[in-house]
Design a protein around this motif. Structure first.
Motif, PDB file in Angstrom:
ATOM      1  N   LEU A  30      10.623  49.379  49.641  1.00 56.71           N
ATOM      2  CA  LEU A  30       9.565  50.276  49.194  1.00 56.71           C
ATOM      3  C   LEU A  30      10.150  51.608  48.719  1.00 56.71           C
ATOM      4  O   LEU A  30       9.672  52.175  47.718  1.00 56.71           O
ATOM      5  N   ALA A  31      11.145  52.110  49.415  1.00 58.14           N
ATOM      6  CA  ALA A  31      11.780  53.369  48.997  1.00 58.14           C
ATOM      7  C   ALA A  31      12.434  53.194  47.637  1.00 58.14           C
ATOM      8  O   ALA A  31      12.324  54.072  46.765  1.00 58.14           O
ATOM      9  N   ASP A  32      13.096  52.051  47.417  1.00 55.07           N
ATOM     10  CA  ASP A  32      13.739  51.797  46.122  1.00 55.07           C
ATOM     11  C   ASP A  32      12.692  51.665  45.007  1.00 55.07           C
ATOM     12  O   ASP A  32      12.850  52.231  43.920  1.00 55.07           O
ATOM     13  N   VAL A  33      11.611  50.932  45.302  1.00 53.28           N
ATOM     14  CA  VAL A  33      10.529  50.778  44.309  1.00 53.28           C
ATOM     15  C   VAL A  33       9.914  52.140  43.995  1.00 53.28           C
ATOM     16  O   VAL A  33       9.659  52.477  42.832  1.00 53.28           O
ATOM     17  N   PHE A  34       9.689  52.931  45.033  1.00 51.76           N
ATOM     18  CA  PHE A  34       9.122  54.260  44.829  1.00 51.76           C
ATOM     19  C   PHE A  34      10.036  55.119  43.965  1.00 51.76           C
ATOM     20  O   PHE A  34       9.565  55.802  43.050  1.00 51.76           O
ATOM     21  N   LYS A  35      11.331  55.087  44.246  1.00 47.30           N
ATOM     22  CA  LYS A  35      12.280  55.883  43.463  1.00 47.30           C
ATOM     23  C   LYS A  35      12.268  55.475  42.000  1.00 47.30           C
ATOM     24  O   LYS A  35      12.209  56.313  41.104  1.00 47.30           O
ATOM     25  N   ARG A  36      12.320  54.185  41.758  1.00 46.06           N
ATOM     26  CA  ARG A  36      12.334  53.711  40.372  1.00 46.06           C
ATOM     27  C   ARG A  36      11.034  54.046  39.653  1.00 46.06           C
ATOM     28  O   ARG A  36      11.034  54.456  38.491  1.00 46.06           O
ATOM     29  N   ALA A  37       9.901  53.830  40.323  1.00 46.44           N
ATOM     30  CA  ALA A  37       8.601  54.125  39.710  1.00 46.44           C
ATOM     31  C   ALA A  37       8.472  55.612  39.417  1.00 46.44           C
ATOM     32  O   ALA A  37       7.995  56.007  38.347  1.00 46.44           O
ATOM     33  N   ASP A  38       8.916  56.429  40.356  1.00 45.08           N
ATOM     34  CA  ASP A  38       8.833  57.874  40.169  1.00 45.08           C
ATOM     35  C   ASP A  38       9.733  58.330  39.016  1.00 45.08           C
ATOM     36  O   ASP A  38       9.337  59.160  38.202  1.00 45.08           O
ATOM     37  N   ALA A  97      12.745  59.679  51.120  1.00 46.16           N
ATOM     38  CA  ALA A  97      12.482  58.247  51.274  1.00 46.16           C
ATOM     39  C   ALA A  97      13.760  57.524  51.700  1.00 46.16           C
ATOM     40  O   ALA A  97      13.713  56.616  52.552  1.00 46.16           O
ATOM     41  N   ARG A 145      12.707  61.585  46.742  1.00 45.43           N
ATOM     42  CA  ARG A 145      13.462  60.316  46.835  1.00 45.43           C
ATOM     43  C   ARG A 145      14.482  60.390  47.975  1.00 45.43           C
ATOM     44  O   ARG A 145      14.717  59.406  48.691  1.00 45.43           O
TER      45      ARG A 145
END
Length: 179
Positions: free
Chosen positions: A133-141, A101, A98
């Motif tokens: 996208l980085a925020d979405v990736f962090k939350r999803a992860d 990202a 994260r």
């Protein structure tokens, strides 16, 4: 008077015979009662001994059941502890991902500010997209890590319960009767 004496002697003799018969009868009843009382006492003693042996055997079984359940719980707790440690390690790895990202999003934002005016709008849109996208990736992860930890614990608890049940089946000799 002699008839009275004879009849008195006969009555006395009859009384003595009846007394002897009653004494013999009473002695027979007493001996029979003592015999039955002795047999009842012996039976009661055997019953008490059998009950004590049965109780000891059942307690031994119960202790074996409890030990198998305790072992299954201990093994399950060790697996849960290991899964928790693995989840913490995965979380640390995900945190570094994260962070990477976030760094990428910051670099894109910085390059947007230093770029030319004609490409500034395009790079600004790309930077915003990268940040989203980085925020979405962090939350999803993060959510995936939380769900994985929950799933690991649920699976381990289920396996622990299953192992405890199998141990009880083996202790009771039921493992051949189940499908």
């Amino acid at each position: 008077m002699t008839t009275y004496l004879k009849s008195g002697a006969v009555l006395l003799l009859i009384a003595m015979v009846l007394g002897a018969l009653f004494g013999a009868y009473h002695h027979g009843v007493t001996v029979t009662d003592e015999k039955w009382q002795s047999e009842w006492s012996a039976r009661d003693t055997r019953d008490a001994e059998a009950m004590a042996l049965n109780e000891a055997a059942e307690r031994t079984k119960e202790q074996a059941y409890q030990q198998s359940i305790n072992k299954a719980v201990q093994d399950g707790q060790q697996i849960i502890d290991q899964a928790t440690a693995d989840a913490a390690t995965a979380r640390a790895s995900a945190d570094s991902l994260r962070g990477a990202a976030d760094n990428l999003a910051r670099r894109l934002a910085a390059s947007e500010a230093s770029g030319h005016s004609c490409t500034a709008a395009t790079s600004q849109a790309a930077a915003r997209t990268a940040a989203v996208l980085a925020d979405v990736f962090k939350r999803a992860d993060q959510r995936a890590g939380d769900l994985a930890a929950i799933a690991d614990q649920a699976r381990t608890r289920g396996l622990t319960c299953q192992q405890a049940y199998i141990s009880l089946e083996e202790s009771n000799g039921l493992q051949d009767t189940l499908p």
